[in-house]
Design an enzyme around this catalytic site. Structure first.
Site, PDB file in Angstrom:
ATOM      1  N   GLY A   1       0.808  -1.211   0.000  1.00 21.09           N
ATOM      2  CA  GLY A   1       0.000   0.000   0.000  1.00 21.09           C
ATOM      3  C   GLY A   1       0.840   1.259   0.000  1.00 21.09           C
TER       4      GLY A   1
ATOM      5  CD  GLU B   1       3.696 -10.693  -6.710  1.00 22.72           C
ATOM      6  OE1 GLU B   1       4.477  -9.854  -6.243  1.00 22.72           O
ATOM      7  OE2 GLU B   1       4.060 -11.832  -7.079  1.00 22.72           O
TER       8      GLU B   1
END
Length: 188
Positions: A93, A155
């Site tokens: 983030g 991912e």
């Protein structure tokens, strides 16, 4: 060279970790994403590295559904504005380019959905919707959340959750696979 890990045992590890992560997803948050996609005039995606690749795959699937979808940074990507949706992925983030795009999109009135492993991150604070992926980020190499390398589970889960979003939208759309196939690239 002596190799103790096998492809089979590694595949079993990956599937086990994915299964565990799927059971840890906050589905209430993720079930908002199909509505955001349907409501958007245009969908934009942004992410770096492998997270960015997962988002590129999602943009392609949204295009197959008939949505207008663009990858941030491509030369043909138009301006973002009110009524548009930005999907921004960063496990930590805090990835600079992704964070900058999210902050800019929010200032311009677009809806921003952050896909992150850290719900208290800068990216999450910049977004109107936070989609948490229960996985380790690339800087966590402790092995406590995943035995896979760096941010691999994040991912993989990002790709799976976006594919699941596409699948739910497709099934609700009533479109056949043949109808969507007409939107596949045909210049290769």
């Amino acid at each position: 060279m002596d190799i103790s890990a096998t492809v089979k045992s590694s595949a079993e590890l990956v599937v086990t970790e994915l299964s565990r992560a799927v059971s840890d997803v906050d589905w209430e948050r993720w079930e908002t994403l199909p509505g955001l996609v349907l409501k958007a005039d245009t969908i934009f995606v942004v992410g770096n590295g492998r997270s960015g690749l997962a988002l590129r795959l999602a943009a392609m699937r949204f295009m197959h559904l008939g949505c207008e979808a663009h990858v941030v940074g491509e030369t043909t990507t138009p301006a973002i504005g009110p009524g548009d949706l930005l999907l921004a992925a960063s496990g930590s983030g805090s990835t600079h380019g992704t964070l900058h795009a999210a902050e800019t999109a929010a200032k311009l009135g677009a809806t921003v959905a952050a896909i992150t492993a850290d719900p208290s991150s800068q990216l999450a604070r910049a977004a109107s919707h936070v989609l948490v992926v229960p996985a380790a980020v690339k800087t966590d190499r402790s092995g406590s959340l995943s035995d896979q390398y760096a941010g691999t589970l994040f991912e993989q889960m990002t790709l799976i959750l976006l594919e699941a979003t596409f699948h739910a939208l497709w099934k609700d759309s009533g479109q056949t696979a043949d109808q969507m196939y007409k939107r596949h690239g045909n210049l290769e």
